[in-house]
Write a protein that holds these residues in place. Structure first.
Motif, PDB file in Angstrom:
ATOM      1  N   THR A   1      41.576  27.553  36.473  1.00  0.00           N
ATOM      2  CA  THR A   1      43.002  27.708  37.235  1.00  0.00           C
ATOM      3  C   THR A   1      44.010  27.604  36.120  1.00  0.00           C
ATOM      4  O   THR A   1      45.071  28.003  36.215  1.00  0.00           O
ATOM      5  CB  THR A   1      42.851  26.652  38.218  1.00  0.00           C
ATOM      6  N   ASP A   2      43.913  26.806  35.172  1.00  0.00           N
ATOM      7  CA  ASP A   2      44.709  26.445  34.178  1.00  0.00           C
ATOM      8  C   ASP A   2      45.005  27.649  33.417  1.00  0.00           C
ATOM      9  O   ASP A   2      46.198  28.141  32.987  1.00  0.00           O
ATOM     10  CB  ASP A   2      44.349  25.260  33.216  1.00  0.00           C
ATOM     11  N   LEU A   3      43.903  28.422  33.220  1.00  0.00           N
ATOM     12  CA  LEU A   3      44.137  29.623  32.409  1.00  0.00           C
ATOM     13  C   LEU A   3      44.995  30.671  33.437  1.00  0.00           C
ATOM     14  O   LEU A   3      45.866  31.367  32.839  1.00  0.00           O
ATOM     15  CB  LEU A   3      42.644  30.393  32.308  1.00  0.00           C
ATOM     16  N   ALA A   4      44.623  30.724  34.847  1.00  0.00           N
ATOM     17  CA  ALA A   4      45.376  31.519  35.532  1.00  0.00           C
ATOM     18  C   ALA A   4      46.891  31.418  35.514  1.00  0.00           C
ATOM     19  O   ALA A   4      47.618  32.099  35.805  1.00  0.00           O
ATOM     20  CB  ALA A   4      44.696  31.483  36.860  1.00  0.00           C
TER      21      ALA A   4
ATOM     22  N   LEU B   1      49.279  34.391  36.299  1.00  0.00           N
ATOM     23  CA  LEU B   1      48.389  34.939  37.598  1.00  0.00           C
ATOM     24  C   LEU B   1      48.596  34.126  38.676  1.00  0.00           C
ATOM     25  O   LEU B   1      48.069  34.747  39.635  1.00  0.00           O
ATOM     26  CB  LEU B   1      46.918  35.284  36.981  1.00  0.00           C
ATOM     27  N   ALA B   2      48.745  32.708  38.567  1.00  0.00           N
ATOM     28  CA  ALA B   2      48.843  32.038  39.848  1.00  0.00           C
ATOM     29  C   ALA B   2      49.901  30.983  39.629  1.00  0.00           C
ATOM     30  O   ALA B   2      50.544  30.635  38.423  1.00  0.00           O
ATOM     31  CB  ALA B   2      47.622  31.218  39.977  1.00  0.00           C
ATOM     32  N   GLU B   3      50.525  30.627  40.742  1.00  0.00           N
ATOM     33  CA  GLU B   3      51.724  29.785  40.908  1.00  0.00           C
ATOM     34  C   GLU B   3      51.349  28.472  41.599  1.00  0.00           C
ATOM     35  O   GLU B   3      51.553  28.258  42.687  1.00  0.00           O
ATOM     36  CB  GLU B   3      52.719  30.407  41.277  1.00  0.00           C
TER      37      GLU B   3
ATOM     38  N   VAL C   1      51.677  24.941  28.950  1.00  0.00           N
ATOM     39  CA  VAL C   1      52.587  25.661  28.105  1.00  0.00           C
ATOM     40  C   VAL C   1      52.097  25.612  26.578  1.00  0.00           C
ATOM     41  O   VAL C   1      52.485  26.393  25.693  1.00  0.00           O
ATOM     42  CB  VAL C   1      54.185  25.194  28.129  1.00  0.00           C
ATOM     43  N   ASP C   2      51.179  24.605  26.362  1.00  0.00           N
ATOM     44  CA  ASP C   2      50.912  24.463  24.939  1.00  0.00           C
ATOM     45  C   ASP C   2      49.505  25.496  24.729  1.00  0.00           C
ATOM     46  O   ASP C   2      49.293  25.420  23.468  1.00  0.00           O
ATOM     47  CB  ASP C   2      50.373  23.063  24.567  1.00  0.00           C
ATOM     48  N   LEU C   3      49.171  25.841  25.907  1.00  0.00           N
ATOM     49  CA  LEU C   3      47.940  26.618  25.589  1.00  0.00           C
ATOM     50  C   LEU C   3      48.136  28.084  24.923  1.00  0.00           C
ATOM     51  O   LEU C   3      49.368  28.730  25.094  1.00  0.00           O
ATOM     52  CB  LEU C   3      47.540  27.213  26.852  1.00  0.00           C
ATOM     53  N   ARG C   4      47.512  28.409  23.900  1.00  0.00           N
ATOM     54  CA  ARG C   4      47.896  29.442  23.015  1.00  0.00           C
ATOM     55  C   ARG C   4      47.624  30.787  23.984  1.00  0.00           C
ATOM     56  O   ARG C   4      46.697  30.811  24.399  1.00  0.00           O
ATOM     57  CB  ARG C   4      47.167  29.688  21.686  1.00  0.00           C
ATOM     58  N   ARG C   5      48.600  31.704  23.540  1.00  0.00           N
ATOM     59  CA  ARG C   5      48.587  32.903  24.524  1.00  0.00           C
ATOM     60  C   ARG C   5      47.257  33.791  24.010  1.00  0.00           C
ATOM     61  O   ARG C   5      46.522  34.365  25.040  1.00  0.00           O
ATOM     62  CB  ARG C   5      49.664  33.814  24.227  1.00  0.00           C
ATOM     63  N   GLU C   6      46.788  33.872  22.961  1.00  0.00           N
ATOM     64  CA  GLU C   6      45.566  34.486  22.268  1.00  0.00           C
ATOM     65  C   GLU C   6      44.448  33.933  23.132  1.00  0.00           C
ATOM     66  O   GLU C   6      43.445  34.659  23.310  1.00  0.00           O
ATOM     67  CB  GLU C   6      45.591  34.462  20.580  1.00  0.00           C
ATOM     68  N   PHE C   7      44.212  32.405  23.080  1.00  0.00           N
ATOM     69  CA  PHE C   7      43.171  31.776  23.551  1.00  0.00           C
ATOM     70  C   PHE C   7      42.960  32.172  25.169  1.00  0.00           C
ATOM     71  O   PHE C   7      42.080  32.510  25.604  1.00  0.00           O
ATOM     72  CB  PHE C   7      43.573  30.511  23.416  1.00  0.00           C
ATOM     73  N   THR C   8      44.260  32.032  25.514  1.00  0.00           N
ATOM     74  CA  THR C   8      44.216  32.493  27.178  1.00  0.00           C
ATOM     75  C   THR C   8      43.787  33.841  27.407  1.00  0.00           C
ATOM     76  O   THR C   8      42.901  34.160  28.441  1.00  0.00           O
ATOM     77  CB  THR C   8      45.706  32.027  27.919  1.00  0.00           C
ATOM     78  N   ALA C   9      44.264  34.789  26.843  1.00  0.00           N
ATOM     79  CA  ALA C   9      44.026  36.199  26.926  1.00  0.00           C
ATOM     80  C   ALA C   9      42.476  36.432  26.798  1.00  0.00           C
ATOM     81  O   ALA C   9      41.854  37.047  27.548  1.00  0.00           O
ATOM     82  CB  ALA C   9      44.915  37.111  26.264  1.00  0.00           C
TER      83      ALA C   9
ATOM     84  N   GLY D   1      40.016  32.235  46.883  1.00  0.00           N
ATOM     85  CA  GLY D   1      41.142  31.488  46.374  1.00  0.00           C
ATOM     86  C   GLY D   1      41.206  31.729  44.751  1.00  0.00           C
ATOM     87  O   GLY D   1      42.195  31.692  44.019  1.00  0.00           O
ATOM     88  N   GLY D   2      39.848  31.763  44.121  1.00  0.00           N
ATOM     89  CA  GLY D   2      39.930  31.778  42.839  1.00  0.00           C
ATOM     90  C   GLY D   2      40.033  33.374  42.417  1.00  0.00           C
ATOM     91  O   GLY D   2      39.965  33.593  41.102  1.00  0.00           O
ATOM     92  N   SER D   3      40.159  34.162  43.332  1.00  0.00           N
ATOM     93  CA  SER D   3      40.111  35.677  42.532  1.00  0.00           C
ATOM     94  C   SER D   3      41.489  35.985  41.876  1.00  0.00           C
ATOM     95  O   SER D   3      41.510  37.051  41.324  1.00  0.00           O
ATOM     96  CB  SER D   3      39.995  36.674  43.944  1.00  0.00           C
ATOM     97  N   VAL D   4      42.331  35.000  41.737  1.00  0.00           N
ATOM     98  CA  VAL D   4      43.290  35.338  40.850  1.00  0.00           C
ATOM     99  C   VAL D   4      42.962  35.560  39.481  1.00  0.00           C
ATOM    100  O   VAL D   4      43.619  36.174  38.562  1.00  0.00           O
ATOM    101  CB  VAL D   4      44.392  34.018  41.137  1.00  0.00           C
TER     102      VAL D   4
END
Length: 530
Positions: free
Chosen positions: A348-351, A356-358, A366-374, A405-408
């Motif tokens: 959920t944190d990744l999304a 992808l989710a609000e 915000v500290d999660l690296r964009r490359e890591f998340t992707a 609910g997790g399909s985001v």
């Protein structure tokens, strides 16, 4: 109006549908250990006009959870009719130790049973059954499972044996007969019957809890439980056959996905808090598993959807190298996920970090690296696509419907599957699927098919299945045949063929009131296994 409710392991979802099948309102509430308060909270959030509600349909995984955990199971006397054959593999031979210990491992082998064409295998021995009954009584067992060789072809021995045992045992002893529950295949059908017998006491508790929850919000409409195959059963049938609800969760989600997307033939990816279930819809109904299915490691042959589950959900833990699952925080998501102030990195944190989710507080990720998340989300997409590819049976283009609910976590396109749809109300597709559940009738029988008579035999089976659905409370004119399976049995003489026909129709609340009081054998979801 109809209310659909799905009691899952993490959340209890509810949906209100109008008479025109429009979704009028939805609600979601955490599942509670007592069931009642969680269902009550979801219903209060839904706030339906109670005087306009004509029926409530409920799906639950409580019975399956009890078997998996090996808890809340009653000890069972397993009586098998088949001597002198079948002695090599006694009942519960291949059960996991936890489940076997929970039901007691009490087995009784007796004479009786039939050949595939109904001829006696060996004569029923009343005195032998009375001796078994004496031992059952001495052990104070109050739930009995009776199975017989080829009882789907001839049920007389099981019924007669139950009569003899019932006369010897205490009033109130429960009986589960295998011909009412399973299909051809002794061991798997017997296992399903033993499981059902072990769940009978729990079924009474759960049904009463659900009724209490509805009463607390003043809903007086009749309520029904959904079965593994996407059809309904009334509360009487639910008390007698709780095993029929085992796969109702994924079935409801898949049926809801078909309804919300308008697709009858597609793949469905249902992502919850702990797992993602992947299945195939054909004609608006889940493709059923061929042959045997497993429940808590036990072979059974009751009707169940063909579903592939993998450990990816909204609560799945994400490792430092970007691998997701199979471990999950489950119902503790709102306490442990980063976006909710916790200290655990979840899917959920990744999304949320990827937009992808609000939900929760985005500033916490915000500290999660964009490359890591992707990279982590791409791995999730790849595993989901691989699962869909494993489930399909042809290379033809196949649309994918994402629900739950997790399909985001499911992107707008999966590798190899460009057409991914996420319909409105996707997060409560399971409750919507429960609300649209229909009434079913099924025939599953070994027929003698003489040369040149195949069409006539199939027509007779279709007519019987349709009649079963009507008797169970389907609205006249709405019944249709949705599945026909024909398997010639080459090892048996005389053109023996196993034929299974399934028919479904829309629930008619005015007719079902009468059907429900006739007892479980004639309630919603009545089936023919003659």
């Amino acid at each position: 109006m109809r209310i659909g409710i799905d009691v899952g392991g993490t959340n209890t979802d509810a949906a209100l549908l109008g008479d025109d099948d429009r979704v009028l309102a939805t609600a979601k509430s955490p599942t509670t250990s007592d069931i009642t308060s969680g269902v009550t909270a979801a219903l209060r959030a839904l706030d339906p006009p109670v005087e306009s509600v004509t029926a409530v349909m409920i799906g639950t995984t409580q019975f399956l959870n009890a078997l998996v955990e090996g808890t809340r199971l009653a000890p069972v006397a397993a009586v098998r009719l088949g001597l002198p054959a079948t002695a090599a593999l006694p009942p519960m031979t291949d059960w996991p130790e936890r489940q076997r210990a929970a039901v007691g491992g009490h087995a009784y082998l007796c004479h009786g049973g039939r050949e595939f064409d109904g001829r006696p295998l060996s004569p029923l021995d009343p005195e032998e059954l009375k001796r078994a009954a004496a031992d059952i009584a001495a052990r104070e067992l109050t739930s009995v499972a009776v199975s017989s060789v080829f009882s789907p072809a001839a049920e007389e021995d099981e019924r007669r044996a139950a009569e003899i045992l019932r006369a010897e045992l205490a009033v109130g002893t429960h009986f589960s007969l295998s011909h009412e529950l399973g299909r051809v295949g002794l061991l798997a059908r017997e296992n399903a019957t033993i499981i059902n017998a072990a769940l009978r006491d729990l079924a009474v508790v759960i049904v009463e809890s659900l009724g209490k929850a509805l009463a607390e919000v003043s809903v007086t409409a009749p309520f029904f439980l959904s079965q593994n195959d996407g059809t309904l059963m009334d509360v009487g049938f639910a008390r007698a056959c709780p095993v029929a609800t085992f796969a109702s969760g994924p079935t409801n989600s898949m049926r809801g996905a078909a309804f919300l997307s308008g697709l009858g033939d597609c793949a469905v990816v249902d992502v919850g808090g702990t797992t993602a279930d992947v299945g195939i819809l054909s004609g608006g109904f889940p493709r059923e598993a061929a042959g045997e299915s497993r429940a808590a490691g036990i072979r059974t042959n009751f009707r169940a959807p063909d579903v592939l589950s993998l450990g990816i959900g909204g609560g799945s833990l994400v490792s430092p190298d970007g691998e997701t699952g199979p471990r999950s925080v489950g119902h503790r998501l709102t306490e442990e996920a980063l976006v909710f102030g916790g200290t655990t990195l979840t899917a959920t944190d990744l999304a949320v970090a990827a937009g992808l989710a609000e939900v929760g507080d985005r500033s916490q990720v915000v500290d999660l690296r964009r490359e890591f998340t992707a990279r982590a989300l791409d791995r999730i997409a790849g595993r989901l696509a691989e699962s869909v590819d494993r489930m399909r049976t042809s290379a033809a283009a196949l649309p994918v419907v994402a629900v739950g609910g997790g399909s985001v976590l499911v992107p707008d396109a999966l590798p190899g599957f460009a057409d991914v749809r996420r319909p409105r109300h996707f997060d409560v597709a399971n409750a919507v699927g429960a609300a649209i559940t229909q009434v079913g009738g099924e025939v599953d029988r070994v027929y003698q098919v003489p040369e040149g008579r195949r069409d006539a035999v199939l027509a007779g089976a279709r007519d019987e299945a349709v009649g079963r659905a009507r008797d169970a409370g389907a609205r006249p004119g709405s019944v249709r045949v949705v599945d026909i399976e024909e398997v010639p049995l080459a090892y048996l003489p005389g053109g023996a063929t196993r034929i299974r026909v399934k028919a479904v129709g829309d629930l008619d609340p005015a007719r079902i009131t009468g059907a429900a009081v006739r007892g479980p054998a004639r309630g919603v979801g009545a089936r023919a296994h003659a």
